[in-house]
Motif scaffolding. Structure first.
Motif, mmCIF file in Angstrom:
data_model
loop_
_atom_site.group_PDB
_atom_site.id
_atom_site.type_symbol
_atom_site.label_atom_id
_atom_site.label_comp_id
_atom_site.label_asym_id
_atom_site.label_seq_id
_atom_site.Cartn_x
_atom_site.Cartn_y
_atom_site.Cartn_z
ATOM 1 N N THR A 143 0.898 -1.216 -0.027
ATOM 2 C CA THR A 143 0.029 0.168 0.052
ATOM 3 C C THR A 143 0.802 1.309 -0.285
ATOM 4 O OG1 THR A 143 -1.651 -1.133 1.423
ATOM 5 C CG2 THR A 143 -1.795 1.357 1.242
ATOM 6 N N GLY A 144 0.660 2.198 -1.001
ATOM 7 C CA GLY A 144 1.301 3.368 -0.977
ATOM 8 C C GLY A 144 2.725 3.451 -1.593
ATOM 9 N N MET A 145 2.881 2.420 -2.300
ATOM 10 C CA MET A 145 4.332 2.104 -3.130
ATOM 11 C C MET A 145 4.224 2.806 -4.323
ATOM 12 S SD MET A 145 5.763 -1.397 -4.638
ATOM 13 C CE MET A 145 7.171 -1.363 -5.855
ATOM 14 N N THR A 146 5.271 3.835 -4.695
ATOM 15 C CA THR A 146 5.288 4.321 -5.802
ATOM 16 C C THR A 146 6.740 4.166 -6.706
ATOM 17 O OG1 THR A 146 6.671 6.212 -4.482
ATOM 18 C CG2 THR A 146 4.479 6.546 -4.648
ATOM 19 N N GLY A 147 7.604 3.234 -6.140
ATOM 20 C CA GLY A 147 8.949 2.799 -6.710
ATOM 21 C C GLY A 147 9.434 1.771 -6.349
ATOM 22 N N LEU A 148 10.104 1.044 -7.100
ATOM 23 C CA LEU A 148 10.624 -0.228 -6.552
ATOM 24 C C LEU A 148 12.178 -0.126 -6.318
ATOM 25 C CD1 LEU A 148 10.342 -3.355 -5.976
ATOM 26 C CD2 LEU A 148 10.891 -3.801 -8.473
ATOM 27 N N TYR A 149 12.669 -0.667 -5.035
ATOM 28 C CA TYR A 149 13.915 -0.518 -4.767
ATOM 29 C C TYR A 149 14.605 -1.788 -5.053
ATOM 30 C CZ TYR A 149 18.490 0.743 -2.396
ATOM 31 O OH TYR A 149 19.550 0.743 -2.037
ATOM 32 N N GLY A 150 13.928 -2.902 -4.692
ATOM 33 C CA GLY A 150 14.679 -4.148 -4.858
ATOM 34 C C GLY A 150 13.721 -5.324 -4.449
ATOM 35 N N ILE A 151 13.749 -6.703 -4.874
ATOM 36 C CA ILE A 151 13.276 -7.857 -4.310
ATOM 37 C C ILE A 151 14.191 -8.860 -4.127
ATOM 38 C CG2 ILE A 151 11.589 -9.622 -5.084
ATOM 39 C CD1 ILE A 151 10.083 -7.691 -6.736
ATOM 40 N N THR A 152 14.119 -9.483 -3.132
ATOM 41 C CA THR A 152 14.961 -10.773 -2.727
ATOM 42 C C THR A 152 14.000 -11.816 -2.527
ATOM 43 O OG1 THR A 152 16.609 -9.480 -1.694
ATOM 44 C CG2 THR A 152 16.612 -11.754 -1.234
ATOM 45 N N ILE A 153 14.233 -12.941 -3.590
ATOM 46 C CA ILE A 153 13.461 -14.196 -3.258
ATOM 47 C C ILE A 153 14.293 -15.266 -2.886
ATOM 48 C CG2 ILE A 153 12.155 -15.829 -4.578
ATOM 49 C CD1 ILE A 153 11.484 -13.572 -6.561
ATOM 50 N N TYR A 154 13.739 -16.106 -1.753
ATOM 51 C CA TYR A 154 14.600 -16.886 -1.132
ATOM 52 C C TYR A 154 13.436 -18.053 -0.540
ATOM 53 C CZ TYR A 154 12.877 -14.791 3.144
ATOM 54 O OH TYR A 154 12.146 -13.967 3.915
ATOM 55 N N LYS A 155 13.906 -19.118 0.178
ATOM 56 C CA LYS A 155 13.267 -20.147 0.546
ATOM 57 C C LYS A 155 13.517 -20.489 2.182
ATOM 58 C CE LYS A 155 10.784 -24.335 -1.062
ATOM 59 N NZ LYS A 155 9.736 -23.674 -1.494
ATOM 60 N N SER A 156 12.610 -19.941 2.991
ATOM 61 C CA SER A 156 12.970 -20.121 4.516
ATOM 62 C C SER A 156 13.540 -21.553 4.884
ATOM 63 C CB SER A 156 11.769 -19.697 5.387
ATOM 64 O OG SER A 156 11.276 -18.408 5.129
ATOM 65 N N GLY A 157 14.367 -21.507 5.603
ATOM 66 C CA GLY A 157 15.202 -22.813 5.999
ATOM 67 C C GLY A 157 15.895 -23.527 5.064
ATOM 68 N N SER A 158 15.890 -23.183 3.894
ATOM 69 C CA SER A 158 16.723 -24.079 2.905
ATOM 70 C C SER A 158 18.382 -23.254 2.721
ATOM 71 C CB SER A 158 16.164 -23.899 1.540
ATOM 72 O OG SER A 158 16.295 -22.379 0.931
ATOM 73 N N GLY A 159 18.449 -22.122 3.267
ATOM 74 C CA GLY A 159 19.674 -21.216 3.225
ATOM 75 C C GLY A 159 19.857 -20.938 1.706
ATOM 76 N N THR A 160 18.976 -20.851 0.839
ATOM 77 C CA THR A 160 19.165 -20.499 -0.622
ATOM 78 C C THR A 160 18.405 -19.289 -0.970
ATOM 79 O OG1 THR A 160 19.172 -23.080 -1.467
ATOM 80 C CG2 THR A 160 18.886 -21.395 -3.092
ATOM 81 N N VAL A 161 19.157 -18.341 -1.548
ATOM 82 C CA VAL A 161 18.537 -16.981 -2.023
ATOM 83 C C VAL A 161 18.474 -17.189 -3.597
ATOM 84 C CG1 VAL A 161 18.822 -14.592 -2.470
ATOM 85 C CG2 VAL A 161 19.352 -15.721 -0.257
#
Length: 240
Positions: free
Chosen positions: A181-199
């Motif tokens: 809500t209220g977002m006007t611009g993107l700075y970054g996204i990190t995609i990972y899987k909890s518990g796997s240690g993998t980004v």
């Protein structure tokens, strides 16, 4: 009676003189304070004969989860800095009020905080400021489905972050990561899987900023990622 009263007055003056020799403030305690770089000198020498006493400064405890400024919109006549640089000791962990204490809903812990408001908007207002931990590179706690203020700023505008999850179909390079809500611009996204240690990715090819939903494609124009079917975690960083 006059003798006793006079003696008491002399005692008060003597004590005051000893204390004032070490205390300078803008309340005319010292006539030279206007030409000095320090307005408060609480050195122990003038208050105690022991080197082990009188050197600490006890800050009042403040509950930032309920605290609001008495004058949220100030003027050049009282607080021209809009509280920028104000230091408090926060006694309660939680989130700041939605209004009246800078940017609302900030996550705060127990400890020293300072109010960062270098470019108040509007002028002399505390509404654009934020409470930051006093110290270098303080930790930011990402809590699922909760907006937090990071320690990063772009052109003096704070970068926010939001943690969530999405489900991948296993056949598409696009993932559905809603716009906060209220977002006007993107700075970054990190995609990972909890518990796997993998980004899996911090790269982004495109993102659609919308009120309720954003479609993100990770990777590059020549090589994008197709995530195996399943549930993944993400942290999106953005401006408002």
């Amino acid at each position: 009676m006059k003798i006793y009263l006079t003696s008491a007055l002399f005692a008060i003056v003597a004590v005051s003189t000893t204390a004032f020799a070490q205390l300078r403030s803008n309340n005319t305690i010292s006539a030279t304070v206007a030409t000095q770089s320090v307005f408060l000198d609480a050195s122990a020498n003038g208050f105690t004969t022991s080197a082990n006493n009188g050197k600490g400064l006890a800050f009042p405890r403040t509950n930032l989860t309920t605290f609001t400024f008495v004058t949220p919109v100030t003027s050049a006549l009282n607080f021209p800095t809009a509280y920028d640089g104000m230091i408090v000791y926060n006694s309660t962990a939680g989130t700041t009020p939605a209004t009246g204490s800078g940017i609302g809903g900030q996550t705060v812990g127990v400890g020293f905080y300072y109010f960062s408001n270098p470019t108040p908007t509007p002028a002399f207002s505390s509404a654009s400021g934020q409470w930051l931990p006093l110290g270098g590179s303080p930790r930011v706690n990402y809590v699922n489905n909760t907006e937090v203020v990071t320690n990063t700023a772009v052109n003096n505008a704070p970068v926010y972050a939001y943690k969530g999850t999405f489900t991948a179909s296993g056949t598409s390079t696009a993932v559905d990561i809603p716009s906060p809500t209220g977002m006007t611009g993107l700075y970054g996204i990190t995609i990972y899987k909890s518990g796997s240690g993998t980004v899996y990715s911090r790269d982004l090819y495109s993102y659609t900023v919308a009120t309720t939903a954003g479609n993100a494609i990770t990777g590059s124009p020549s090589m994008s990622v197709v995530y195996p079917a399943g549930t993944y975690d993400y942290v999106i960083e953005y401006l408002k």
